[in-house]
Design a protein around this motif. Structure first.
Motif, PDB file in Angstrom:
ATOM      1  N   UNK A  71       0.823  -1.205   0.000  1.00 25.42           N
ATOM      2  CA  UNK A  71       0.000   0.000   0.000  1.00 25.42           C
ATOM      3  C   UNK A  71       0.861   1.260   0.000  1.00 25.42           C
ATOM      4  N   UNK A  72       2.039   1.184   0.622  1.00 21.09           N
ATOM      5  CA  UNK A  72       2.936   2.334   0.616  1.00 21.09           C
ATOM      6  C   UNK A  72       3.336   2.724  -0.789  1.00 21.09           C
ATOM      7  N   UNK A  73       3.604   1.731  -1.629  1.00 22.09           N
ATOM      8  CA  UNK A  73       3.953   2.006  -3.029  1.00 22.09           C
ATOM      9  C   UNK A  73       2.769   2.623  -3.769  1.00 22.09           C
ATOM     10  N   UNK A  74       1.567   2.124  -3.475  1.00 19.46           N
ATOM     11  CA  UNK A  74       0.359   2.662  -4.111  1.00 19.46           C
ATOM     12  C   UNK A  74       0.172   4.138  -3.768  1.00 19.46           C
ATOM     13  N   UNK A  75       0.279   4.458  -2.484  1.00 19.16           N
ATOM     14  CA  UNK A  75       0.048   5.842  -2.071  1.00 19.16           C
ATOM     15  C   UNK A  75       1.201   6.766  -2.487  1.00 19.16           C
ATOM     16  N   UNK A  76       2.410   6.248  -2.509  1.00 21.25           N
ATOM     17  CA  UNK A  76       3.552   7.073  -2.899  1.00 21.25           C
ATOM     18  C   UNK A  76       3.447   7.544  -4.345  1.00 21.25           C
ATOM     19  N   UNK A  77       2.812   6.739  -5.191  1.00 17.37           N
ATOM     20  CA  UNK A  77       2.686   7.089  -6.611  1.00 17.37           C
ATOM     21  C   UNK A  77       1.328   7.721  -6.949  1.00 17.37           C
ATOM     22  N   UNK A  78       0.500   7.954  -5.942  1.00 20.47           N
ATOM     23  CA  UNK A  78      -0.846   8.483  -6.183  1.00 20.47           C
ATOM     24  C   UNK A  78      -0.798   9.946  -6.631  1.00 20.47           C
ATOM     25  N   UNK A  79      -1.792  10.381  -7.397  1.00 24.30           N
ATOM     26  CA  UNK A  79      -1.753  11.730  -7.983  1.00 24.30           C
ATOM     27  C   UNK A  79      -1.920  12.877  -7.000  1.00 24.30           C
ATOM     28  N   UNK A  80      -2.373  12.614  -5.777  1.00 21.02           N
ATOM     29  CA  UNK A  80      -2.603  13.732  -4.860  1.00 21.02           C
ATOM     30  C   UNK A  80      -1.310  14.460  -4.484  1.00 21.02           C
ATOM     31  N   UNK A  92      -7.008  16.017  -1.670  1.00 19.25           N
ATOM     32  CA  UNK A  92      -6.918  15.065  -2.781  1.00 19.25           C
ATOM     33  C   UNK A  92      -6.620  13.655  -2.253  1.00 19.25           C
ATOM     34  N   UNK A  93      -5.903  13.584  -1.141  1.00 13.65           N
ATOM     35  CA  UNK A  93      -5.678  12.277  -0.505  1.00 13.65           C
ATOM     36  C   UNK A  93      -7.010  11.665  -0.084  1.00 13.65           C
ATOM     37  N   UNK A  94      -7.876  12.461   0.535  1.00  9.06           N
ATOM     38  CA  UNK A  94      -9.187  11.959   0.946  1.00  9.06           C
ATOM     39  C   UNK A  94     -10.019  11.547  -0.270  1.00  9.06           C
ATOM     40  N   UNK A  95      -9.918  12.321  -1.342  1.00 10.85           N
ATOM     41  CA  UNK A  95     -10.620  11.948  -2.570  1.00 10.85           C
ATOM     42  C   UNK A  95     -10.092  10.616  -3.110  1.00 10.85           C
ATOM     43  N   UNK A  96      -8.788  10.423  -3.010  1.00 13.35           N
ATOM     44  CA  UNK A  96      -8.181   9.175  -3.464  1.00 13.35           C
ATOM     45  C   UNK A  96      -8.666   8.007  -2.606  1.00 13.35           C
ATOM     46  N   UNK A  97      -8.758   8.222  -1.290  1.00 16.20           N
ATOM     47  CA  UNK A  97      -9.284   7.170  -0.426  1.00 16.20           C
ATOM     48  C   UNK A  97     -10.715   6.821  -0.807  1.00 16.20           C
TER      49      UNK A  97
END
Length: 212
Positions: A71-80, A92-97
């Protein structure tokens, strides 16, 4: 088979067992999951299991760490992360969640949250690994929250570390409610409420006149 190929195959068995543990424990819970079931799902022998893990508890501890890596890799590369303003990144993190809440309940709920609820008294090693994972993810939000708090002159009113942990408390609670009702909608609503809370906390919501 060369020694290098044997090592690679052995390593793949370990990863397969960990990947299977992420799925099966989220579906059934820690206590209902058996070593035999993990072996069958991963396509490995029981001997291979005990070559990599001392016990079912050990595989759960390692699964919590594997969960953090995946999950760390997923969030590290997320657009937020692309937003310039730190508060925009948090929103944007909350929107991603919210976007991640899709599919069956077991597919979007949290492995470490699931195990922590089951093992907090009976398996301290698993409990501690779960908290390390949850708090470690919360720490990834702290810098953005601290910057947003400082920029808006709110440093005397709130603490970035505590606020970051609060986001995880709401998310974990949302997952529990989604499981209890077997309905993703209740988790989506909880995340929306959390977003509105941040808007109010940082005074970013437009006034009623502007909204009209």
């Amino acid at each position: 088979m060369s020694s290098r190929e044997a090592t690679a195959k052995s390593g793949n068995a370990r990863i397969r067992l960990l990947d299977v543990a992420l799925r099966v424990i989220r579906e059934k819970g820690y206590h209902a999951t058996t070593v035999d079931e993990l072996c069958a799902a991963a396509g490995v022998t029981k001997g291979a299991f005990f070559h990599h893990f001392k016990s079912k508890e050990d595989v759960a501890v390692q699964a919590a760490r594997h969960w953090s890596e995946v999950t760390g890799a997923l969030f590290a590369s997320a657009p937020y992360h692309r937003h310039r303003d730190p508060l925009d990144r948090v929103m944007a993190y909350l929107d991603f969640r919210r976007e991640l809440v899709a599919g069956e309940v077991a597919e979007f709920t949290c492995l470490v949250g699931t195990m922590a609820q089951e093992t907090f008294l009976t398996n301290p090693a698993i409990r501690d690994a779960c908290f390390e994972s949850i708090s470690g993810h919360a720490e990834t939000l702290e810098a953005d929250l601290a910057e947003a708090i400082e920029a808006r002159g709110l440093a005397t009113e709130m603490d970035a570390k505590s606020l970051a942990l609060h986001t995880q408390a709401v998310l974990q609670g949302a997952f529990i409610l989604a499981k209890g009702k077997d309905d993703a909608a209740i988790a989506i609503d909880s995340i929306a409420h959390l977003r509105r809370y941040f808007e109010l906390l940082f005074n970013t919501r437009p006034s009623k006149e502007k909204r009209q």
